[in-house]
Design a protein around this motif. Sequence first.
Motif, PDB file in Angstrom:
ATOM      1  N   UNK A   1       0.841  -1.193   0.000  1.00  0.00           N
ATOM      2  CA  UNK A   1       0.000   0.000   0.000  1.00  0.00           C
ATOM      3  C   UNK A   1       0.876   1.244   0.000  1.00  0.00           C
ATOM      4  N   UNK A   2       0.413   2.313  -0.641  1.00  0.00           N
ATOM      5  CA  UNK A   2       1.206   3.547  -0.715  1.00  0.00           C
ATOM      6  C   UNK A   2       1.068   4.409   0.539  1.00  0.00           C
ATOM      7  N   UNK A   3       1.406   3.836   1.691  1.00  0.00           N
ATOM      8  CA  UNK A   3       1.377   4.583   2.948  1.00  0.00           C
ATOM      9  C   UNK A   3       2.666   4.307   3.704  1.00  0.00           C
ATOM     10  N   UNK A   4       3.047   5.194   4.579  1.00  0.00           N
ATOM     11  CA  UNK A   4       4.276   5.001   5.324  1.00  0.00           C
ATOM     12  C   UNK A   4       4.219   5.690   6.668  1.00  0.00           C
ATOM     13  N   UNK A   5       5.306   5.569   7.409  1.00  0.00           N
ATOM     14  CA  UNK A   5       5.419   6.218   8.699  1.00  0.00           C
ATOM     15  C   UNK A   5       5.184   5.272   9.854  1.00  0.00           C
ATOM     16  N   UNK A   6       5.543   5.745  11.039  1.00  0.00           N
ATOM     17  CA  UNK A   6       5.481   4.914  12.242  1.00  0.00           C
ATOM     18  C   UNK A   6       4.067   4.425  12.551  1.00  0.00           C
ATOM     19  N   UNK A   7       3.065   5.281  12.386  1.00  0.00           N
ATOM     20  CA  UNK A   7       1.697   4.865  12.729  1.00  0.00           C
ATOM     21  C   UNK A   7       1.182   3.772  11.799  1.00  0.00           C
TER      22      UNK A   7
END
Length: 141
Positions: free
Chosen positions: A64-70
């Motif tokens: 999926x095109x999402x990122x980051x710690x959360x």
Amino acid sequence: MHSFFPSLLAVSAALLVCTAHAQSTVVDVDAEPAPKLIVEAPLSAQLAQGVVFIPYRLENLRIMPIGGASAKELSPRVGHLHLTLDDLPWQWADYGGSNTIILIGLSPGTHKLRVEAVNPEGKPYTAKSVTFAVPAQPGAR
């Protein structure tokens, strides 16, 4: 009455098959099975034409095109791919989830592609490498 039992058996078997491969979308990430990456050899018909199509499959990880710690807390688990060609010092990321890596314009000869399944922050879960030879194309300089 006799036709009832074969129908019941067929329905029961179908339910068992469906539930055996079902994955919950509401469990904690820590309880999910580890991501698994399967990378196949390039498709021979396209390779003979100088185009590299490398099929892959991921289990227990959605691209999926999402990122980051959360995003690490999402369930089912999400991530993306990091791709490194011929041990070069740079790489690129794939967020497409097409299950096929396509490389065009490689020089004839042997190449190695490293495919890493990574978490939303780019930390590797698992990796596979595939080595292949791009043939010289007739009429190419």
